[in-house]
Design a protein around this motif. Sequence first.
Motif, PDB file in Angstrom:
ATOM      1  N   TYR A 134     -26.109 -31.135 -20.517  1.00 26.44           N
ATOM      2  CA  TYR A 134     -25.180 -31.039 -21.919  1.00 26.44           C
ATOM      3  C   TYR A 134     -26.429 -31.552 -22.712  1.00 26.44           C
ATOM      4  O   TYR A 134     -25.979 -31.133 -23.914  1.00 26.44           O
ATOM      5  CB  TYR A 134     -24.154 -32.068 -21.825  1.00 26.44           C
ATOM      6  CG  TYR A 134     -24.856 -33.441 -21.446  1.00 26.44           C
ATOM      7  CD1 TYR A 134     -25.344 -34.393 -22.424  1.00 26.44           C
ATOM      8  CD2 TYR A 134     -24.183 -34.127 -20.235  1.00 26.44           C
ATOM      9  CE1 TYR A 134     -25.705 -35.737 -22.266  1.00 26.44           C
ATOM     10  CE2 TYR A 134     -24.559 -35.401 -20.220  1.00 26.44           C
ATOM     11  CZ  TYR A 134     -25.079 -36.267 -21.034  1.00 26.44           C
ATOM     12  OH  TYR A 134     -25.299 -37.652 -20.942  1.00 26.44           O
ATOM     13  N   CYS A 135     -27.669 -31.657 -22.789  1.00 21.84           N
ATOM     14  CA  CYS A 135     -28.755 -32.195 -23.585  1.00 21.84           C
ATOM     15  C   CYS A 135     -29.000 -30.801 -24.746  1.00 21.84           C
ATOM     16  O   CYS A 135     -28.793 -29.584 -24.062  1.00 21.84           O
ATOM     17  CB  CYS A 135     -30.030 -32.871 -23.240  1.00 21.84           C
ATOM     18  SG  CYS A 135     -30.768 -31.761 -22.018  1.00 21.84           S
ATOM     19  N   SER A 136     -29.339 -31.000 -25.859  1.00 22.63           N
ATOM     20  CA  SER A 136     -29.489 -30.189 -26.930  1.00 22.63           C
ATOM     21  C   SER A 136     -31.030 -29.766 -26.978  1.00 22.63           C
ATOM     22  O   SER A 136     -31.860 -30.728 -26.330  1.00 22.63           O
ATOM     23  CB  SER A 136     -28.898 -30.257 -27.939  1.00 22.63           C
ATOM     24  OG  SER A 136     -29.354 -31.387 -28.414  1.00 22.63           O
ATOM     25  N   SER A 137     -31.489 -28.857 -27.830  1.00 18.03           N
ATOM     26  CA  SER A 137     -32.859 -28.570 -28.189  1.00 18.03           C
ATOM     27  C   SER A 137     -33.441 -29.674 -28.793  1.00 18.03           C
ATOM     28  O   SER A 137     -34.610 -29.986 -28.755  1.00 18.03           O
ATOM     29  CB  SER A 137     -32.818 -27.272 -28.896  1.00 18.03           C
ATOM     30  OG  SER A 137     -32.289 -27.400 -30.165  1.00 18.03           O
ATOM     31  N   GLN A 138     -32.449 -30.530 -29.661  1.00 12.74           N
ATOM     32  CA  GLN A 138     -33.037 -31.593 -30.257  1.00 12.74           C
ATOM     33  C   GLN A 138     -33.367 -32.744 -29.361  1.00 12.74           C
ATOM     34  O   GLN A 138     -34.148 -33.482 -29.790  1.00 12.74           O
ATOM     35  CB  GLN A 138     -32.046 -32.008 -31.500  1.00 12.74           C
ATOM     36  CG  GLN A 138     -31.646 -31.006 -32.481  1.00 12.74           C
ATOM     37  CD  GLN A 138     -30.502 -31.751 -33.662  1.00 12.74           C
ATOM     38  OE1 GLN A 138     -30.106 -32.866 -33.398  1.00 12.74           O
ATOM     39  NE2 GLN A 138     -30.072 -30.935 -34.466  1.00 12.74           N
ATOM     40  N   LYS A 145     -26.833 -20.629 -23.595  1.00 11.17           N
ATOM     41  CA  LYS A 145     -25.936 -19.838 -24.381  1.00 11.17           C
ATOM     42  C   LYS A 145     -25.574 -20.599 -25.821  1.00 11.17           C
ATOM     43  O   LYS A 145     -25.439 -19.673 -26.677  1.00 11.17           O
ATOM     44  CB  LYS A 145     -24.645 -19.573 -23.568  1.00 11.17           C
ATOM     45  CG  LYS A 145     -24.893 -18.599 -22.227  1.00 11.17           C
ATOM     46  CD  LYS A 145     -23.619 -18.518 -21.482  1.00 11.17           C
ATOM     47  CE  LYS A 145     -22.352 -17.611 -22.478  1.00 11.17           C
ATOM     48  NZ  LYS A 145     -21.283 -17.296 -21.465  1.00 11.17           N
ATOM     49  N   PHE A 146     -25.202 -21.765 -25.587  1.00 10.68           N
ATOM     50  CA  PHE A 146     -24.572 -22.533 -26.683  1.00 10.68           C
ATOM     51  C   PHE A 146     -25.719 -23.704 -26.998  1.00 10.68           C
ATOM     52  O   PHE A 146     -25.958 -24.651 -26.051  1.00 10.68           O
ATOM     53  CB  PHE A 146     -23.148 -23.079 -26.472  1.00 10.68           C
ATOM     54  CG  PHE A 146     -22.662 -21.838 -26.403  1.00 10.68           C
ATOM     55  CD1 PHE A 146     -22.007 -20.970 -27.451  1.00 10.68           C
ATOM     56  CD2 PHE A 146     -22.080 -21.528 -25.179  1.00 10.68           C
ATOM     57  CE1 PHE A 146     -21.046 -20.002 -27.373  1.00 10.68           C
ATOM     58  CE2 PHE A 146     -21.129 -20.530 -24.994  1.00 10.68           C
ATOM     59  CZ  PHE A 146     -20.717 -19.678 -26.050  1.00 10.68           C
ATOM     60  N   ASP A 147     -26.085 -24.273 -28.262  1.00 13.24           N
ATOM     61  CA  ASP A 147     -27.096 -25.296 -28.289  1.00 13.24           C
ATOM     62  C   ASP A 147     -26.066 -25.957 -29.312  1.00 13.24           C
ATOM     63  O   ASP A 147     -26.309 -25.952 -30.430  1.00 13.24           O
ATOM     64  CB  ASP A 147     -28.189 -24.560 -29.263  1.00 13.24           C
ATOM     65  CG  ASP A 147     -29.262 -25.789 -29.274  1.00 13.24           C
ATOM     66  OD1 ASP A 147     -28.988 -26.971 -28.799  1.00 13.24           O
ATOM     67  OD2 ASP A 147     -30.420 -25.718 -29.979  1.00 13.24           O
ATOM     68  N   LEU A 217     -49.331 -28.793 -33.544  1.00 13.62           N
ATOM     69  CA  LEU A 217     -48.575 -28.226 -32.704  1.00 13.62           C
ATOM     70  C   LEU A 217     -47.496 -29.254 -32.062  1.00 13.62           C
ATOM     71  O   LEU A 217     -47.618 -29.509 -30.946  1.00 13.62           O
ATOM     72  CB  LEU A 217     -49.134 -27.353 -31.752  1.00 13.62           C
ATOM     73  CG  LEU A 217     -48.307 -26.634 -30.920  1.00 13.62           C
ATOM     74  CD1 LEU A 217     -47.524 -25.708 -31.670  1.00 13.62           C
ATOM     75  CD2 LEU A 217     -49.290 -25.887 -29.831  1.00 13.62           C
ATOM     76  N   PRO A 218     -46.323 -29.906 -32.769  1.00 10.50           N
ATOM     77  CA  PRO A 218     -45.755 -30.743 -32.052  1.00 10.50           C
ATOM     78  C   PRO A 218     -44.760 -30.212 -31.281  1.00 10.50           C
ATOM     79  O   PRO A 218     -44.493 -29.180 -31.220  1.00 10.50           O
ATOM     80  CB  PRO A 218     -44.807 -31.270 -33.553  1.00 10.50           C
ATOM     81  CG  PRO A 218     -44.960 -30.185 -34.471  1.00 10.50           C
ATOM     82  CD  PRO A 218     -46.165 -29.738 -34.151  1.00 10.50           C
ATOM     83  N   ALA A 219     -44.068 -30.945 -30.231  1.00 13.42           N
ATOM     84  CA  ALA A 219     -43.180 -30.509 -29.515  1.00 13.42           C
ATOM     85  C   ALA A 219     -42.067 -29.891 -30.100  1.00 13.42           C
ATOM     86  O   ALA A 219     -41.246 -29.211 -29.399  1.00 13.42           O
ATOM     87  CB  ALA A 219     -42.582 -31.865 -28.558  1.00 13.42           C
ATOM     88  N   SER A 220     -41.491 -30.003 -31.113  1.00 14.67           N
ATOM     89  CA  SER A 220     -40.734 -29.378 -31.930  1.00 14.67           C
ATOM     90  C   SER A 220     -40.925 -27.937 -31.987  1.00 14.67           C
ATOM     91  O   SER A 220     -39.950 -27.158 -32.297  1.00 14.67           O
ATOM     92  CB  SER A 220     -40.080 -30.025 -33.573  1.00 14.67           C
ATOM     93  OG  SER A 220     -41.428 -29.896 -34.046  1.00 14.67           O
ATOM     94  N   GLN A 221     -42.284 -27.578 -31.723  1.00  5.74           N
ATOM     95  CA  GLN A 221     -42.611 -25.968 -31.755  1.00  5.74           C
ATOM     96  C   GLN A 221     -42.652 -25.222 -30.353  1.00  5.74           C
ATOM     97  O   GLN A 221     -43.313 -24.504 -30.199  1.00  5.74           O
ATOM     98  CB  GLN A 221     -43.478 -25.956 -32.831  1.00  5.74           C
ATOM     99  CG  GLN A 221     -43.370 -26.498 -34.262  1.00  5.74           C
ATOM    100  CD  GLN A 221     -44.815 -26.131 -34.957  1.00  5.74           C
ATOM    101  OE1 GLN A 221     -45.700 -25.310 -34.723  1.00  5.74           O
ATOM    102  NE2 GLN A 221     -44.819 -26.983 -36.081  1.00  5.74           N
ATOM    103  N   PRO A 252     -32.526 -24.117 -33.852  1.00  4.15           N
ATOM    104  CA  PRO A 252     -32.142 -23.071 -34.819  1.00  4.15           C
ATOM    105  C   PRO A 252     -32.313 -23.551 -36.158  1.00  4.15           C
ATOM    106  O   PRO A 252     -32.405 -24.698 -36.521  1.00  4.15           O
ATOM    107  CB  PRO A 252     -30.727 -22.728 -34.509  1.00  4.15           C
ATOM    108  CG  PRO A 252     -30.401 -23.482 -33.110  1.00  4.15           C
ATOM    109  CD  PRO A 252     -31.613 -24.604 -33.195  1.00  4.15           C
ATOM    110  N   PRO A 253     -32.693 -22.552 -37.099  1.00 10.25           N
ATOM    111  CA  PRO A 253     -32.744 -20.928 -36.696  1.00 10.25           C
ATOM    112  C   PRO A 253     -34.242 -20.691 -36.317  1.00 10.25           C
ATOM    113  O   PRO A 253     -34.531 -19.376 -36.515  1.00 10.25           O
ATOM    114  CB  PRO A 253     -32.603 -20.489 -38.138  1.00 10.25           C
ATOM    115  CG  PRO A 253     -33.063 -21.534 -39.122  1.00 10.25           C
ATOM    116  CD  PRO A 253     -33.014 -22.880 -38.709  1.00 10.25           C
TER     117      PRO A 253
END
Length: 377
Positions: A134-138, A145-147, A217-221, A252-253
Amino acid sequence: MKSFMSLAVAPLVAAYNCPSSGSWIHASCRVSVTANAPCEQVMAEMKARVDGQSSGQWHDPHNNGTYSFQGADPSDPSGSLDFQRVTGNKKYTDKLRFDFKDTGNQCEISGCSASQVFSIADFSTNYCNMRMLYCSSQDGCHPVKFDFTVKETEVDPSSGAGKNPQDCLKVAQTQSFMAPSPTQCPPAGFDTVKDLDLNKFISKRWYIQQQMAVNYLPASQNRCVYAEYQLREKSFWGYDVSVHNYAEEVAPPHKVHDSGKTLCAKVVDKARGKLEVAPCFLPTAAAGPYWVLDYSEEEGYALISGGAPKETGTDGCRTGTGTNGAGLWIFTRQQKRDEALLQKVRTIAKNKGFDLSVLGDVDQSDCSDAEAVALAI
């Protein structure tokens, strides 16, 4: 005083509809989570991640376990899902149960994971079993499919079990396959590739599967990262190679970070794969090392570092995290993640003395040719 047995088993089973276990004493964990999405999307995303293991769209970041869908409870009107996870070493099996309830535009998730053998300490495994679905990209995860963002309102492991989110996004190493950590950094005898065919190496695009976070180049990229190189006429400052790096934000985006034509490399030792990279307008004295440590065109991989790993890490040596003298990357020719190949290159890096805990996954699962990402070196 309550016994450790009651702490390990009874409260979880009584309160959270936990899966049964073949052992009366077993490690477990329960979670309560609020997802900012309808339960239909949350359930679809969990199933998509599990289904995505076979197609290469998703893999389990926690020690490369294998999930399987065990079904849903038709008697539960709010919705439920059952899963099973086998650990990456194929030794242990855990069972998971999730229950869902829509509350407005949010979904309340109740989850429980239970080990199937005698166990007390689990090094956060039961917690990670659930969190990875269930964890998100954040959170550093890779939705299919769904973030949606989530908030864990309760994490309750059994006595002796763990609940550290950082344990969920790494691959454990075993001494039977990996070299022991070095006693000095850089390790004695540390060196780069031999007899590199630079023309072949730069002939096609490289996709980054794992990389170390550095200040540029942080992990957020860590999304759709790729790198391209091309021989050029030697510049005023002595640069021989044009460098094109590209990356996207995970969240996103998916903002694009494209180096365009601003980066160049100077060949220092072609046969040993030693180059120096910097913005093209800077003198080469300001360039940082780019070393090819291992490379196989036939197998389609390369191991790259920002020079020798001079700093001591938690489990080996590491480079710095600044601009020059920083970074570690695993390249592959194919964009689709090949788990066996990735693990092979990780082993090569470990045997060279690197601390692999610095490596983070790059999401290459949903990238178009126009977007495919780069910002590797």
